[in-house]
Enzyme design. Structure first.
Site, PDB file in Angstrom:
ATOM      1  N   HIS A  70      43.192  37.025  47.798  1.00 35.54           N
ATOM      2  CA  HIS A  70      41.988  36.375  48.295  1.00 35.54           C
ATOM      3  C   HIS A  70      41.683  36.787  49.723  1.00 35.54           C
ATOM      4  O   HIS A  70      40.579  37.118  50.084  1.00 35.54           O
ATOM      5  CB  HIS A  70      42.218  34.853  48.330  1.00 35.54           C
ATOM      6  N   ARG A  90      29.841  50.375  42.718  1.00 35.39           N
ATOM      7  CA  ARG A  90      30.974  49.875  41.915  1.00 35.39           C
ATOM      8  C   ARG A  90      30.462  48.727  41.045  1.00 35.39           C
ATOM      9  O   ARG A  90      30.524  47.570  41.427  1.00 35.39           O
ATOM     10  CB  ARG A  90      32.092  49.402  42.836  1.00 35.39           C
ATOM     11  N   ARG A 121      28.217  53.761  38.815  1.00 37.54           N
ATOM     12  CA  ARG A 121      29.422  53.999  38.022  1.00 37.54           C
ATOM     13  C   ARG A 121      29.501  52.918  36.946  1.00 37.54           C
ATOM     14  O   ARG A 121      29.367  51.731  37.240  1.00 37.54           O
ATOM     15  CB  ARG A 121      30.660  53.935  38.920  1.00 37.54           C
ATOM     16  N   GLU A 164      39.175  61.848  38.887  1.00 42.76           N
ATOM     17  CA  GLU A 164      40.244  61.060  39.502  1.00 42.76           C
ATOM     18  C   GLU A 164      41.532  61.121  38.696  1.00 42.76           C
ATOM     19  O   GLU A 164      42.484  60.405  38.967  1.00 42.76           O
ATOM     20  CB  GLU A 164      39.810  59.607  39.743  1.00 42.76           C
ATOM     21  N   ASN A 187      41.235  58.187  45.605  1.00 41.06           N
ATOM     22  CA  ASN A 187      42.237  57.102  45.570  1.00 41.06           C
ATOM     23  C   ASN A 187      43.069  57.221  44.299  1.00 41.06           C
ATOM     24  O   ASN A 187      44.292  57.191  44.327  1.00 41.06           O
ATOM     25  CB  ASN A 187      41.562  55.731  45.571  1.00 41.06           C
ATOM     26  N   ASP A 188      42.370  57.355  43.193  1.00 43.46           N
ATOM     27  CA  ASP A 188      43.096  57.483  41.929  1.00 43.46           C
ATOM     28  C   ASP A 188      43.669  58.878  41.751  1.00 43.46           C
ATOM     29  O   ASP A 188      44.759  59.034  41.211  1.00 43.46           O
ATOM     30  CB  ASP A 188      42.189  57.124  40.754  1.00 43.46           C
ATOM     31  N   ARG A 211      48.846  53.260  43.817  1.00 43.08           N
ATOM     32  CA  ARG A 211      48.040  53.237  45.037  1.00 43.08           C
ATOM     33  C   ARG A 211      48.182  51.931  45.813  1.00 43.08           C
ATOM     34  O   ARG A 211      47.836  51.863  46.994  1.00 43.08           O
ATOM     35  CB  ARG A 211      46.562  53.498  44.715  1.00 43.08           C
ATOM     36  N   CYS A 228      34.103  60.262  46.730  1.00 46.66           N
ATOM     37  CA  CYS A 228      33.829  58.848  47.015  1.00 46.66           C
ATOM     38  C   CYS A 228      35.109  58.057  47.236  1.00 46.66           C
ATOM     39  O   CYS A 228      35.075  56.848  47.425  1.00 46.66           O
ATOM     40  CB  CYS A 228      32.995  58.215  45.909  1.00 46.66           C
TER      41      CYS A 228
HETATM   42  C1  PEP Z   1      38.745  56.353  43.612  1.00 45.66           C
HETATM   43  O1  PEP Z   1      39.600  56.209  42.739  1.00 45.66           O
HETATM   44  O2  PEP Z   1      38.867  57.140  44.569  1.00 45.66           O
HETATM   45  C2  PEP Z   1      37.504  55.566  43.569  1.00 45.66           C
HETATM   46  C3  PEP Z   1      36.519  55.779  44.411  1.00 45.66           C
HETATM   47  O3  PEP Z   1      37.457  54.580  42.654  1.00 45.66           O
HETATM   48  P1  PEP Z   1      38.120  53.138  42.865  1.00 45.66           P
HETATM   49  O4  PEP Z   1      38.742  53.122  44.229  1.00 45.66           O
HETATM   50  O5  PEP Z   1      37.025  52.156  42.708  1.00 45.66           O
HETATM   51  O6  PEP Z   1      39.130  53.117  41.769  1.00 45.66           O
HETATM   52 MG    MG Z   2      39.081  55.115  40.947  1.00 45.11          MG
END
Ligand code: PEP
Ligand code: MG
Length: 913
Positions: A538, A645, A682, A774, A797-798, A808, A845
């Protein structure tokens, strides 16, 4: 009563002084069995020849019992050594929350019935059962501690639920070595669950032999309670037909509340039954703790004057989904903690500085703040254990519950955020929860104060919820603690006023409750630290939405910092430095001042496009969740939305948004952007770390490798089609792009496109199509994916998580899960090459798109668009304007040859200077 003497001489001395009235005559009970023998003899037409059957039928007939003071001896169910309950290493038992009794360290491995009666509960894990005696006393025997987790392994039940058992009869056999090896303890608790009925409970000590020695002696009050309980146990129960639970998320908060509210309208005792488990259907908490799942077969069992009507009505309600069958989007619900980790706030572990002045945690929200500590530690509320009599304490508890309801009502009236008002609605329901209140009231009977009893009750329930597998139910534990404290504060005479914090506060809390967040003066709080929670808690979400620096999971030592201590909070690094030296302080102030000044300048220049010194245009777009953020993005110089998102539209609620609601939301974002700026929506990206209440995906051993991203949409085509139609309906209002998340294979892309093509044909509207890169397979296959799409956007990120096989969100791996690792950079290079070969554009992104160190490499690798968090837009544009694409390409070539992320970072640091 003439028969009495005859019975005594015939069946031995009286053990229980209790009379049974039947057909206008009162019979002394010698033992329940012998009395039933009498009944068996004189009423052969009703009662069978077996005593057990007789006993059950007698109970089922609901014969009234008038009880003189009743004594009951409980035999040792196992051989071993008796231990006082207080010494049991489990709070719930030690504090007698489950019942009063004794614990036994066993030396035998066959559990014997300590009393005669009916097995009214047999836990599905076979480690615990309850026997209800003829006098309506419930004796719970619980083998071991945390043995429920063994899920039945090592236990063999020898009886079934509903069976009549004699004292000393074998009930459960267990493999003592196995259970002792796997569970926390073999200590076995024998507990009397109706504390309020007991006038006295005497427990023995020392060595005892199973089935022979008395371990507990009970004396019951001569009260109507015995008869009432007997009626509840014995009144012929009515079962509804079995119902398959339709609710995708099981009976979580909202449907559970609907069922509980409906059940409360009936007088009967009503249970929700699943196999051998059951819950009080009038208790929201008990229903949630039952942890039902979609397709569970459930029945309603009702006993009482309106049992038949209740069973039928509630079964119907269950079958209809308890309100969840309403059209999507029509039933707003208490929001839940969001579970989405934003790209911009990926967790990063920090280590201590070594001088003991720095505390490390997980980055929850970036930014630097200098302020003074304010401990929002929930002061332990002093609670007196001994009460002033059950009646008096009950009245106090009722008054406190009433006042708490009024407080919440007043809070709600002052809130402008409807989502938070819904949280408080749920709190009001908890204040009326019969199981929670019953649990407290039961403890009052043991001469405890209202505050003591209430605290024990809500702690017991919150810890039970906190242990559930279902994350959505686990989050409810915080709500119960929150509302519990409110009542406790009232009972203790503590005014829970709005939390007033001094200006320039860095708030430290173990955790922040929804009430805290609803009452916090945000203009004075410069930053947060909590000892609990991670990036999905939270507080992390709150901090990010407020745009203030925050750290989660900070070292507990933070709680010991004095109020007023001067600290520097670095949200990005997840570090809190106390008592900074003058030099450190001035350095922090200088950094903040520089940052602020630079931000102002960059913001002023952000309206211009981002073009490198040698003329390469880089589009800088925004990652957003809604129209408000989109407007902000445009004001900050955003040239489009590179990532909407859409899952945010689906979270914080209990039903999916309808097509109309979604279309409205997408249209609003499109309108906020204008017709020219690209809008990349997305499609739903849930699963893994992003659960949805109404979309259970089943337990998965590796959720990140399971149903996630596009796989969920392909698995739930109706949900997917609804979203696609909604996006297409926004096409007339903007420059629409549809992007599929987590594409791993060409087959997945083609399956998604097939569905999109059908919806495009049906609506006559179309949009550009892209995929997120990703997953390493997508990067490797970029050359083959590119001809089938209009663009790629790299989710680093992924991509980092899947390339390096590092979660992650894992605090210990955060430092190593580096998007600048050469392995990730090589995959980015492959993606760009694959896309450009087919004339398609590539964006990034993921979090590194906004990282000043990474931007030169990304440009050097040929990325066309950077989509970043809204506040980062001006800085990213300014940086691009200072770079030369030729230099960036040389830099990229260089780092692609490197072996480690450290080498890359060192080189990039040198480049930045
Ligand atoms: C990512 O994976 O880099 C991404 C932008 O998607 P999310 O962070 O929403 O999984
Ligand atoms: Mg992602």
């Amino acid at each position: 009563m003439p028969q009495t003497e005859a019975f005594r001489s015939r069946f031995g001395p009286l053990q229980h002084e209790c009379s049974l009235t039947f057909d206008g005559s009162a019979y002394d009970l010698v033992t329940s069995t012998t009395a039933l023998r009498l009944i068996a003899r004189s009423h052969r037409n009703i009662v069978g020849t077996k005593h057990g059957v007789a006993f059950r039928r007698a109970l089922a007939a609901g014969w009234p019992m008038t009880a003189a003071p009743l004594k009951l001896d409980i035999l040792a169910p196992l051989s071993g050594v008796l231990i006082p309950l207080e010494s049991v290493p489990d709070q719930a038992f030690a504090q007698k929350l489950v019942g009063d009794g004794v614990s036994l360290d066993p030396t035998s491995a066959e559990l014997l019935a300590p009393v005669e009666g009916i097995v009214t509960q047999l836990h599905s894990a076979h480690h615990a059962l309850t026997i209800t005696t003829g006098g309506g006393i419930e004796v719970l025997i619980h083998i071991g501690i945390d043995t429920v987790l063994l899920k039945g392994e090592g236990f063999k039940p020898l009886v079934t639920r509903g069976e009549y058992v004699q004292a000393g009869q074998a009930l459960i056999a267990f493999d003592a070595d196995l259970v002792a090896g796997k569970a926390r303890s073999l200590l076995t608790q024998v507990l009397i669950q109706d504390a309020e009925k007991l006038a006295r409970l005497t427990s023995r000590s020392g060595l005892v032999k199973a089935g022979r020695d008395v371990i507990l002696s009970l004396e019951m009050h001569a009260s109507a309670a015995v008869g009432a309980n007997l009626a509840a146990v014995g009144a012929a129960p009515v079962y509804s037909a079995p119902v398959q639970l339709p609710n995708p998320g099981g009976l979580h908060a909202r449907p559970a509340a609907v069922l509980a509210a409906a059940a409360k309208k009936f007088k009967s005792d009503i249970r929700l039954v699943r196999g051998s488990d059951e819950a009080n259907a009038k208790s929201l908490v008990a229903i949630m703790v039952l942890s039902t799942q979609q397709h569970d077969t459930l029945r309603i069992r009702a006993a009482g004057p309106d049992a038949e009507v209740a069973a039928a009505a509630l079964a119907r309600l269950l079958g209809e989904g308890c309100g969840e069958a309403e059209p999507p989007g029509t039933a707003p619900l208490p929001p839940r903690a969001m579970s989405t980790q934003s790209a911009e706030s990926a967790a990063s572990a920090a280590t201590d500085s070594g001088d003991g002045k720095e505390l490390a945690g997980i980055s929850a929200s970036p930014g630097l703040a200098v302020g003074r500590i304010f401990q929002l530690r929930q002061e332990a509320i002093e609670v007196v254990e001994v009460g002033a009599g059950a009646q008096h304490e009950r009245a106090r508890l009722d008054a406190a519950l009433h006042e708490a309801r009024q407080q919440i009502e007043a809070l709600k009236a002052n809130l402008d955020d409807p989502a938070k008002a819904l949280i408080l609605d749920a709190h009001q329901e908890l204040l009326e929860d019969p199981d929670l209140i019953d649990l407290a009231v039961a403890t009052l009977g043991s001469n405890k104060s209202a505050a003591f009893a209430w605290r024990a009750a809500y702690n017991s329930y919150s810890s039970r919820l906190a242990q559930l597998d279902n994350p959505l139910l686990r989050e409810r534990a915080n709500d119960i603690r929150d509302v519990g404290r409110r009542v406790l504060a009232i009972l203790a005479g503590i005014k829970q006023a709005r939390i007033v914090v001094p200006e320039g506060t860095i708030l430290i809390a173990e955790e922040l409750t929804p009430s805290d967040t609803a009452t916090l003066d945000r203009s004075r709080v410069l930053g947060f630290c909590t000892t609990t929670g991670g990036a999905t808690s939270h507080v992390a979400i709150l901090a990010r939405s407020l745009g203030i620096p925050a750290i989660c999971g900070i070292a507990e030592a933070a709680l010991a910092l004095e109020n007023g201590t001067l600290v520097v909070l670095d949200g990005g690094k997840g570090r809190l430095r106390r008592d900074p030296s003058a030099a450190e302080l001035s350095q922090a102030h200088q950094r903040m001042a520089r940052q602020a000044e630079r931000r102002e300048q960059e913001k002023a220049a952000a309206g211009a496009p981002a073009i490198t010194t040698d003329g390469q245009r880089i589009e800088v777009a925004a990652n957003v969740r809604n129209a408000d953020e989109t407007r902000e993005a445009v004001a900050m110089g955003g040239e489009g939305v590179g990532l909407l998102r859409s899952e945010f539209l689906f979270s914080d609620r209990d039903t999916a948004p309808s097509e109309k609601e979604q279309a409205g939301a997408y249209q609003a974002v499109a309108e906020a952007l204008g017709r020219q700026r690209p809008l990349v929506i997305r499609t739903l990206d849930v699963g893994g770390d992003k659960p949805l209440a109404y979309l259970p995906l089943g337990a998965e051993d590796n959720p990140f490798l399971g149903l996630r991203g596009i796989r969920v949409s392909l698995d739930r085509p109706e949900l997917f089609r609804t979203q696609l139609r909604a996006i297409l309906r926004a096409v007339p209002f903007g420059n629409l792009h549809i992007m599929f998340p987590m594409i791993a294979t060409l087959d997945e892309l083609r399956a998604a496109k097939r569905i999109l093509a059908e919806e495009q044909q049906a609506t006559g509207l179309s949009a550009k199509v892209g995929v997120m890169i990703e997953v390493p397979s997508a990067a490797v296959m970029a050359d083959l994916l590119a001809p089938e799409v209009d663009f790629f956007s790299i989710g680093t990120n992924d991509l980092t998580q899947y390339t390096l096989a590092m979660d992650r969100g894992h605090p210990k791996l955060a430092a190593q899960a580096d998007g600048l690792h050469p392995a990730v950079l090589k995959l980015i290079a492959m993606t760009v090459a694959g896309a450009h070969r087919h004339g398609k554009w590539v964006g990034v992104c993921g979090g590194i798109a906004g990282d000043a160190m990474a931007i030169p490499v990304l440009i050097g690798l040929g990325v066309d668009e950077l989509s970043v968090a809204v506040p980062a837009i001006p800085a990213v544009k300014a940086l691009v304007n200072r770079l030369s694409s030729v230099d960036c390409r040389a830099l990229a070539d260089e780092v692609l040859q490197m072996a480690t992320a450290t080498e890359v970072r060192e080189r990039l640091a040198a480049f930045a200077e």
